[in-house]
Design an enzyme around this catalytic site. Structure first.
Site, PDB file in Angstrom:
ATOM      1  N   CYS A  77       0.854  -1.190   0.000  1.00 17.68           N
ATOM      2  CA  CYS A  77       0.000   0.000   0.000  1.00 17.68           C
ATOM      3  C   CYS A  77       0.891   1.242   0.000  1.00 17.68           C
ATOM      4  O   CYS A  77       0.675   2.188  -0.752  1.00 17.68           O
ATOM      5  CB  CYS A  77      -0.890   0.060   1.234  1.00 17.68           C
ATOM      6  N   HIS A  81       0.928   4.751  -2.032  1.00 21.47           N
ATOM      7  CA  HIS A  81       0.301   5.877  -1.330  1.00 21.47           C
ATOM      8  C   HIS A  81       1.268   6.685  -0.480  1.00 21.47           C
ATOM      9  O   HIS A  81       0.938   7.793  -0.052  1.00 21.47           O
ATOM     10  CB  HIS A  81      -0.848   5.363  -0.446  1.00 21.47           C
ATOM     11  N   CYS A 178     -34.804   2.042  13.999  1.00 21.53           N
ATOM     12  CA  CYS A 178     -33.593   2.705  14.517  1.00 21.53           C
ATOM     13  C   CYS A 178     -33.973   4.026  15.197  1.00 21.53           C
ATOM     14  O   CYS A 178     -33.486   4.357  16.276  1.00 21.53           O
ATOM     15  CB  CYS A 178     -32.612   3.000  13.384  1.00 21.53           C
ATOM     16  N   HIS A 182     -32.526   5.663  18.692  1.00 20.70           N
ATOM     17  CA  HIS A 182     -31.420   6.621  18.582  1.00 20.70           C
ATOM     18  C   HIS A 182     -31.841   8.076  18.352  1.00 20.70           C
ATOM     19  O   HIS A 182     -31.031   8.980  18.496  1.00 20.70           O
ATOM     20  CB  HIS A 182     -30.454   6.171  17.493  1.00 20.70           C
ATOM     21  N   CYS A 223     -27.510  -4.383  16.633  1.00 22.72           N
ATOM     22  CA  CYS A 223     -28.767  -3.661  16.866  1.00 22.72           C
ATOM     23  C   CYS A 223     -29.935  -4.414  16.229  1.00 22.72           C
ATOM     24  O   CYS A 223     -31.007  -4.513  16.830  1.00 22.72           O
ATOM     25  CB  CYS A 223     -28.688  -2.238  16.322  1.00 22.72           C
TER      26      CYS A 223
HETATM   27  C1  HEC Z   1      -0.383  -0.031  -7.351  1.00 19.77           C
HETATM   28  C2  HEC Z   1      -0.803   1.141  -6.584  1.00 19.77           C
HETATM   29  C3  HEC Z   1      -1.709   0.938  -5.385  1.00 19.77           C
HETATM   30  C4  HEC Z   1      -1.560   0.059  -4.349  1.00 19.77           C
HETATM   31  C5  HEC Z   1      -0.508  -1.003  -4.146  1.00 19.77           C
HETATM   32  C6  HEC Z   1      -2.628   0.362  -3.410  1.00 19.77           C
HETATM   33  N1  HEC Z   1      -3.393   1.373  -3.880  1.00 19.77           N
HETATM   34 FE1  HEC Z   1      -4.899   2.316  -2.895  1.00 19.77          FE
HETATM   35  N2  HEC Z   1      -5.271   3.466  -4.495  1.00 19.77           N
HETATM   36  C7  HEC Z   1      -4.568   3.446  -5.679  1.00 19.77           C
HETATM   37  C8  HEC Z   1      -5.224   4.296  -6.665  1.00 19.77           C
HETATM   38  C9  HEC Z   1      -4.795   4.521  -8.110  1.00 19.77           C
HETATM   39  C10 HEC Z   1      -6.356   4.842  -6.009  1.00 19.77           C
HETATM   40  C11 HEC Z   1      -7.435   5.774  -6.602  1.00 19.77           C
HETATM   41  C12 HEC Z   1      -8.728   4.996  -6.817  1.00 19.77           C
HETATM   42  C13 HEC Z   1      -8.588   3.859  -7.792  1.00 19.77           C
HETATM   43  O1  HEC Z   1      -8.161   4.091  -8.931  1.00 19.77           O
HETATM   44  O2  HEC Z   1      -8.865   2.699  -7.411  1.00 19.77           O
HETATM   45  C14 HEC Z   1      -6.330   4.321  -4.648  1.00 19.77           C
HETATM   46  C15 HEC Z   1      -7.233   4.675  -3.657  1.00 19.77           C
HETATM   47  C16 HEC Z   1      -7.184   4.261  -2.345  1.00 19.77           C
HETATM   48  C17 HEC Z   1      -8.028   4.744  -1.282  1.00 19.77           C
HETATM   49  C18 HEC Z   1      -9.084   5.812  -1.405  1.00 19.77           C
HETATM   50  C19 HEC Z   1      -8.510   7.169  -1.046  1.00 19.77           C
HETATM   51  C20 HEC Z   1      -9.554   8.259  -1.111  1.00 19.77           C
HETATM   52  O3  HEC Z   1      -9.167   9.422  -0.920  1.00 19.77           O
HETATM   53  O4  HEC Z   1     -10.728   7.962  -1.331  1.00 19.77           O
HETATM   54  C21 HEC Z   1      -7.708   4.054  -0.144  1.00 19.77           C
HETATM   55  C22 HEC Z   1      -8.327   4.191   1.225  1.00 19.77           C
HETATM   56  C23 HEC Z   1      -6.641   3.146  -0.505  1.00 19.77           C
HETATM   57  N3  HEC Z   1      -6.339   3.305  -1.832  1.00 19.77           N
HETATM   58  C24 HEC Z   1      -6.035   2.265   0.376  1.00 19.77           C
HETATM   59  C25 HEC Z   1      -5.105   1.315  -0.010  1.00 19.77           C
HETATM   60  C26 HEC Z   1      -4.618   0.273   0.860  1.00 19.77           C
HETATM   61  C27 HEC Z   1      -5.033   0.096   2.318  1.00 19.77           C
HETATM   62  C28 HEC Z   1      -3.739  -0.470   0.133  1.00 19.77           C
HETATM   63  C29 HEC Z   1      -3.002  -1.723   0.561  1.00 19.77           C
HETATM   64  C30 HEC Z   1      -3.856  -2.795   1.093  1.00 19.77           C
HETATM   65  C31 HEC Z   1      -3.657   0.132  -1.192  1.00 19.77           C
HETATM   66  N4  HEC Z   1      -4.509   1.197  -1.238  1.00 19.77           N
HETATM   67  C32 HEC Z   1      -2.827  -0.306  -2.209  1.00 19.77           C
HETATM   68  C33 HEC Z   1      -3.400   2.739  -5.904  1.00 19.77           C
HETATM   69  C34 HEC Z   1      -2.882   1.753  -5.096  1.00 19.77           C
HETATM   70  C1  HEC Z   2     -33.816  -1.145  21.124  1.00 20.91           C
HETATM   71  C2  HEC Z   2     -33.041   0.034  20.879  1.00 20.91           C
HETATM   72  C3  HEC Z   2     -32.179   0.083  19.628  1.00 20.91           C
HETATM   73  C4  HEC Z   2     -32.562  -0.017  18.329  1.00 20.91           C
HETATM   74  C5  HEC Z   2     -33.968  -0.248  17.780  1.00 20.91           C
HETATM   75  C6  HEC Z   2     -31.370   0.180  17.525  1.00 20.91           C
HETATM   76  N1  HEC Z   2     -30.289   0.379  18.327  1.00 20.91           N
HETATM   77 FE1  HEC Z   2     -28.461   0.957  17.729  1.00 20.91          FE
HETATM   78  N2  HEC Z   2     -27.790   0.839  19.647  1.00 20.91           N
HETATM   79  C7  HEC Z   2     -28.567   0.573  20.744  1.00 20.91           C
HETATM   80  C8  HEC Z   2     -27.737   0.535  21.923  1.00 20.91           C
HETATM   81  C9  HEC Z   2     -28.193   0.249  23.349  1.00 20.91           C
HETATM   82  C10 HEC Z   2     -26.409   0.789  21.485  1.00 20.91           C
HETATM   83  C11 HEC Z   2     -25.142   0.856  22.336  1.00 20.91           C
HETATM   84  C12 HEC Z   2     -25.071   2.182  23.023  1.00 20.91           C
HETATM   85  C13 HEC Z   2     -24.913   3.287  22.018  1.00 20.91           C
HETATM   86  O1  HEC Z   2     -23.793   3.566  21.577  1.00 20.91           O
HETATM   87  O2  HEC Z   2     -25.954   3.856  21.589  1.00 20.91           O
HETATM   88  C14 HEC Z   2     -26.502   1.017  20.043  1.00 20.91           C
HETATM   89  C15 HEC Z   2     -25.429   1.394  19.250  1.00 20.91           C
HETATM   90  C16 HEC Z   2     -25.541   1.805  17.936  1.00 20.91           C
HETATM   91  C17 HEC Z   2     -24.477   2.417  17.171  1.00 20.91           C
HETATM   92  C18 HEC Z   2     -23.067   2.714  17.658  1.00 20.91           C
HETATM   93  C19 HEC Z   2     -22.970   4.089  18.280  1.00 20.91           C
HETATM   94  C20 HEC Z   2     -21.617   4.353  18.871  1.00 20.91           C
HETATM   95  O3  HEC Z   2     -21.308   5.536  19.122  1.00 20.91           O
HETATM   96  O4  HEC Z   2     -20.848   3.419  19.112  1.00 20.91           O
HETATM   97  C21 HEC Z   2     -24.980   2.668  15.923  1.00 20.91           C
HETATM   98  C22 HEC Z   2     -24.236   3.304  14.760  1.00 20.91           C
HETATM   99  C23 HEC Z   2     -26.346   2.195  15.917  1.00 20.91           C
HETATM  100  N3  HEC Z   2     -26.660   1.686  17.147  1.00 20.91           N
HETATM  101  C24 HEC Z   2     -27.171   2.247  14.822  1.00 20.91           C
HETATM  102  C25 HEC Z   2     -28.444   1.649  14.784  1.00 20.91           C
HETATM  103  C26 HEC Z   2     -29.220   1.474  13.580  1.00 20.91           C
HETATM  104  C27 HEC Z   2     -28.813   1.930  12.196  1.00 20.91           C
HETATM  105  C28 HEC Z   2     -30.386   0.871  13.955  1.00 20.91           C
HETATM  106  C29 HEC Z   2     -31.520   0.392  13.057  1.00 20.91           C
HETATM  107  C30 HEC Z   2     -31.152  -0.675  12.128  1.00 20.91           C
HETATM  108  C31 HEC Z   2     -30.333   0.681  15.391  1.00 20.91           C
HETATM  109  N4  HEC Z   2     -29.135   1.136  15.855  1.00 20.91           N
HETATM  110  C32 HEC Z   2     -31.364   0.174  16.157  1.00 20.91           C
HETATM  111  C33 HEC Z   2     -29.934   0.401  20.754  1.00 20.91           C
HETATM  112  C34 HEC Z   2     -30.726   0.299  19.617  1.00 20.91           C
END
Ligand code: HEC
Ligand code: HEC
Length: 264
Positions: A77, A81, A178, A182, A223
């Site tokens: 990577c 990068h 949700c 929330h 959740c």
């Molecule tokens: C051979 C070159 C190459 C390698 C190796 C590579 N990348 Fe990339 N990466 C790119 C290019 C080019 C882009 C622009 C998007 C695209 O063309 O896929 C990109 C885009 C990204 C982005 C998005 C950045 C943004 O601003 O959105 C992430 C995150 C990323 N790479 C992570 C990784 C990671 C983690 C690895 C290793 C596991 C990796 N890349 C390996 C070339 C590479």
């Molecule tokens: C019955 C209540 C309940 C419902 C319905 C529920 N959640 Fe949660 N959720 C929780 C509790 C409790 C936690 C752990 C405490 C917290 O971070 O809110 C949590 C945590 C999360 C977190 C992490 C927040 C953090 O800061 O770590 C996300 C994101 C989330 N819920 C999204 C959702 C989404 C999207 C849905 C619907 C698909 C959903 N929840 C439905 C109770 C609920």
């Protein structure tokens, strides 16, 4: 656990609010708060210290993977990068986004796997593997302190609408959406946990209950399981659409990237 959930449900006399416009917010902007402000002081001090934060065991693996060269045909990577904080600052805040090449909505994990297959000619990393969590958290860490930055436009609005629809739909045997927890009951206690506003700025995060790092999709499945609803698979289009909607509702100057976060 089920019994106490039912007790909780009986407290819920709210209906799923009808949010008229795509960009209406139920939680007013001035009230938005990170999940960090709802956890205990002990956990907050873990999250604040890079020496104590257990997520750093995964960050170390992510850093090693970032630098690892398998062979000249499979460049690291970093060989493309360069230094993480220069190349990746802000990158994680713009996901999920539409991948121009495939037209698909992808999250950060999806982008990393695109780089693995397209650019590194290596197999995809399995979602929720230590390697994937480590490299995702490592890349996200370059955006620490920055607010999320989701843009909704003609290219992704349909995904956003599907995610939003899911957010306001009652689900599962417990029949809650949700929004019921929330947006209508944040700040209240549920089984010893304080319900937060459900923002996504901490993920991937180390969760005490898991005793390990986990992705946002794993948290969402927890959740869904809590309300006995169908648990969409990790990386599924439903969870990606939901993630886009969540990224939009977490986009606010007060909700900054904490990755790697710590949660209960
Ligand atoms: C051979 C070159 C190459 C390698 C190796 C590579 N990348 Fe990339 N990466 C790119 C290019 C080019 C882009 C622009 C998007 C695209 O063309 O896929 C990109 C885009 C990204 C982005 C998005 C950045 C943004 O601003 O959105 C992430 C995150 C990323 N790479 C992570 C990784 C990671 C983690 C690895 C290793 C596991 C990796 N890349 C390996 C070339 C590479
Ligand atoms: C019955 C209540 C309940 C419902 C319905 C529920 N959640 Fe949660 N959720 C929780 C509790 C409790 C936690 C752990 C405490 C917290 O971070 O809110 C949590 C945590 C999360 C977190 C992490 C927040 C953090 O800061 O770590 C996300 C994101 C989330 N819920 C999204 C959702 C989404 C999207 C849905 C619907 C698909 C959903 N929840 C439905 C109770 C609920």
């Amino acid at each position: 656990m089920i019994r106490s959930l039912y007790l909780f449900v009986s407290l819920l006399c709210f209906s799923v609010s009808s949010v008229a416009n795509d960009f209406d917010r139920v939680v007013p902007p001035q009230a938005l708060r990170s999940g960090l402000t709802f956890i205990s002081e002990d956990l907050r001090s873990l999250a604040r210290s890079d020496d104590l934060n257990p997520a750093f065991l995964w960050i170390i693996q992510g850093e090693a993977l970032w630098k690892k060269t398998e062979s000249p045909e499979h460049p690291s990577c970093s060989s493309c990068h360069g230094e993480l904080n220069q190349s990746m600052r802000g990158a994680s805040t713009r996901y999920p986004q539409i991948d121009k090449q495939s037209g698909q909505l992808i999250n950060l994990e999806g982008r990393i796997n695109e780089c693995r297959t397209r650019h590194q000619k290596l197999p995809e990393l399995a979602l929720e593997s230590d390697e994937m969590l480590g490299i995702t958290a490592y890349v996200a860490m370059a955006s620490r302190g920055l607010p999320l930055n989701a843009h909704i436009d003609a290219s992704n609005i349909e995904h956003f609408r599907r995610g939003r629809e899911l957010y306001y739909t009652r689900m599962g045997q417990i029949n809650l959406a949700c929004t019921n927890c929330h947006e209508q009951n944040w700040g209240r206690k549920l089984q010893g946990e304080t319900i937060s506003q459900g923002h996504i700025n901490a993920y991937p995060a180390y969760r005490l209950e898991w005793q390990r790092m986990g992705s946002l999709h794993r948290r969402l499945r927890a959740c869904l399981s809590g309300v006995r609803a169908y648990m969409f698979p990790l990386g599924s289009s439903e969870l990606l659409d939901l993630e886009l909607f969540l990224a939009w509702r977490s986009t606010d100057p007060k909700i900054i990237v904490e990755s790697p976060g710590v949660r209960r």
